[in-house]
Design a protein around this motif. Structure first.
Motif, mmCIF file in Angstrom:
data_model
loop_
_atom_site.group_PDB
_atom_site.id
_atom_site.type_symbol
_atom_site.label_atom_id
_atom_site.label_comp_id
_atom_site.label_asym_id
_atom_site.label_seq_id
_atom_site.Cartn_x
_atom_site.Cartn_y
_atom_site.Cartn_z
ATOM 1 N N TRP A 42 7.845 -14.873 -1.168
ATOM 2 C CA TRP A 42 8.171 -13.876 -2.168
ATOM 3 C C TRP A 42 8.754 -14.555 -3.395
ATOM 4 O O TRP A 42 9.586 -15.456 -3.276
ATOM 5 N N THR A 43 8.343 -14.139 -4.610
ATOM 6 C CA THR A 43 8.923 -14.702 -5.819
ATOM 7 C C THR A 43 10.342 -14.172 -6.006
ATOM 8 O O THR A 43 10.687 -13.096 -5.520
ATOM 9 N N PRO A 44 11.209 -14.913 -6.729
ATOM 10 C CA PRO A 44 12.619 -14.528 -6.856
ATOM 11 C C PRO A 44 12.858 -13.160 -7.475
ATOM 12 O O PRO A 44 13.856 -12.516 -7.162
ATOM 13 N N ASP A 45 11.954 -12.703 -8.349
ATOM 14 C CA ASP A 45 12.145 -11.399 -8.985
ATOM 15 C C ASP A 45 11.615 -10.241 -8.145
ATOM 16 O O ASP A 45 11.662 -9.081 -8.560
ATOM 17 N N THR A 46 11.102 -10.541 -6.958
ATOM 18 C CA THR A 46 10.586 -9.549 -6.001
ATOM 19 C C THR A 46 9.299 -8.878 -6.480
ATOM 20 O O THR A 46 8.731 -8.055 -5.765
ATOM 21 N N LYS A 47 8.805 -9.244 -7.660
ATOM 22 C CA LYS A 47 7.645 -8.556 -8.223
ATOM 23 C C LYS A 47 6.315 -9.021 -7.644
ATOM 24 O O LYS A 47 5.306 -8.320 -7.768
ATOM 25 N N THR A 48 6.323 -10.199 -7.004
ATOM 26 C CA THR A 48 5.073 -10.771 -6.513
ATOM 27 C C THR A 48 5.248 -11.325 -5.106
ATOM 28 O O THR A 48 6.229 -12.017 -4.826
ATOM 29 N N LYS A 57 16.768 -17.075 -9.729
ATOM 30 C CA LYS A 57 17.578 -17.415 -8.573
ATOM 31 C C LYS A 57 16.679 -17.926 -7.458
ATOM 32 O O LYS A 57 15.494 -17.632 -7.410
ATOM 33 N N PRO A 58 17.231 -18.691 -6.492
ATOM 34 C CA PRO A 58 16.416 -19.223 -5.394
ATOM 35 C C PRO A 58 15.830 -18.123 -4.514
ATOM 36 O O PRO A 58 16.337 -17.013 -4.442
ATOM 37 N N VAL A 59 14.742 -18.467 -3.821
ATOM 38 C CA VAL A 59 14.116 -17.565 -2.860
ATOM 39 C C VAL A 59 13.765 -18.352 -1.613
ATOM 40 O O VAL A 59 13.435 -19.539 -1.689
ATOM 41 N N PRO A 112 13.011 -23.283 -6.058
ATOM 42 C CA PRO A 112 14.174 -22.420 -6.301
ATOM 43 C C PRO A 112 14.167 -21.714 -7.651
ATOM 44 O O PRO A 112 14.708 -20.609 -7.767
ATOM 45 N N ASN A 113 13.552 -22.313 -8.682
ATOM 46 C CA ASN A 113 13.521 -21.645 -9.978
ATOM 47 C C ASN A 113 12.338 -20.687 -10.124
ATOM 48 O O ASN A 113 12.175 -20.038 -11.151
ATOM 49 N N GLY A 114 11.493 -20.608 -9.097
ATOM 50 C CA GLY A 114 10.403 -19.647 -9.083
ATOM 51 C C GLY A 114 9.193 -20.005 -9.917
ATOM 52 O O GLY A 114 8.292 -19.181 -10.093
#
Length: 326
Positions: free
Chosen positions: A191-197, A316-318, A235-237
């Motif tokens: 999952w990408t850090p922004d939850t969008k993808t 943020k990290p994921v 971590p930086n996506g």
């Protein structure tokens, strides 16, 4: 060429992760052990970590870096103390092998997926499991990953030996949110850090990105010639890493979905089983069926490709996950 090679396991290496401080890494193996390594020298630090002889298929570092969770062939999910190398908690709710484990971003829960067809959530503080496992309705769960906002989790589920799908679940209600309509079997998820993808790796060698608003496919990343076994997001996506049965790992620019540089060649025909980034994104760890693990210089690869700006921090990290090779 890899920066360092780590030799010593007597079975395939299924997982390789970086430990806090950027000086050590940990691996897990079919030989039933977890091992800690010095990144600079390539030498093992201390004795093997063991709790029986069951093969260890997957490992994940806690968000706070104090503990590691592992999933084993015996169905156990074990919590290890990084300072002592000892098991401090063992959950035995699964009835078949555990293929994947993932931490919730707040470090309070662990999610596991198993060949028994269920996913389970474990409360790290109390040591208890949710009394009712999530029954996916399928033969096996190969990969699990929490969304960064902790509202959903995704699973890669198997109907039989050749057909896998991805399903999305609500964390609180544990109800099915969506099923990804994939062109081929899905083996791994991130999952990408922004939850969008949500990103998936497939049996056909493709990597696909999915909108978490519409659950429709956005893009296809093609370069691998065989099954994509594992994926991880920096971590930086901004960078994706992938591991494949074609004997290579690859880096991808998520700004434009293009591969970065040449493939990272491992000893073919051995599969590459896992990929993970260091916290500063400058190193990539890979596990391989040749019983070894490797470290690669991401910073150098980006510099050579003229893409050093991809190391800039934007998100943020994921946490990302992998599944084992059968």
């Amino acid at each position: 060429m890899p920066r360092q090679k780590f030799e010593g396991h007597t079975g395939s290496v299924f997982g390789a992760i970086h430990l806090p401080g950027e000086q050590r890494m940990m691996t897990c193996s079919r030989d039933g052990s977890l091992r800690v390594w010095n990144l600079k020298s390539g030498k093992q630090i201390g004795d093997d970590w063991r709790d029986g002889d069951s093969p260890v298929y997957t490992i994940a570092l806690s968000p706070y870096g104090k503990t590691v969770v592992s999933g084993n062939m015996d169905g156990g999910v074990r919590l290890w103390d990084l300072d002592t190398g000892k098991v401090i908690m063992k959950w035995m709710g699964h009835t078949e092998a555990v293929n994947s484990v993932c931490w919730c971003q707040d470090g309070r829960r662990v999610l596991s997926g198993s060949d028994d067809g269920t996913a389970r959530q474990w409360d790290v503080e109390s040591g208890e499991a949710n009394p009712t496992p999530i029954n996916t309705g399928h033969k096996s769960v190969l990969a699990v990953v929490y969304s960064p906002d902790m509202t959903m989790f995704a699973t890669s589920v198997s109907e039989d030996s050749e057909h896998w799908h991805a399903k999305i679940w609500d964390v609180k209600t544990r109800k099915l949110v969506a099923t990804l309509e994939t062109a081929d079997s899905v083996l791994c998820l991130a999952w990408t850090p922004d939850t969008k993808t949500l990103i998936s790796g497939s049996y056909d060698g493709s990597i696909r990105t999915w909108s978490t608003t519409t659950w429709k496919e956005i893009a296809v990343l093609d370069a691998h010639t065989e099954t994509v076994e594992s994926i991880a997001i920096s971590p930086n996506g901004r960078i994706l890493a992938s591991a494949s049965h074609d004997g290579t790992a690859r880096l991808w620019n998520l700004d434009n979905n293009q591969p970065i540089g040449s493939p990272l060649q491992h000893p073919y025909p051995h599969y590459v089983t896992s990929v993970s980034f260091s916290a500063d994104e400058k190193l990539l760890a890979t596990g391989c069926l040749d019983e070894n693990a490797y470290i690669w210089d991401v910073c150098g690869i980006l510099e050579e490709a003229g893409l050093s700006e991809l190391l800039l921090q934007l998100h943020k990290p994921v946490l990302a996950v992998r599944r084992r090779v059968a």
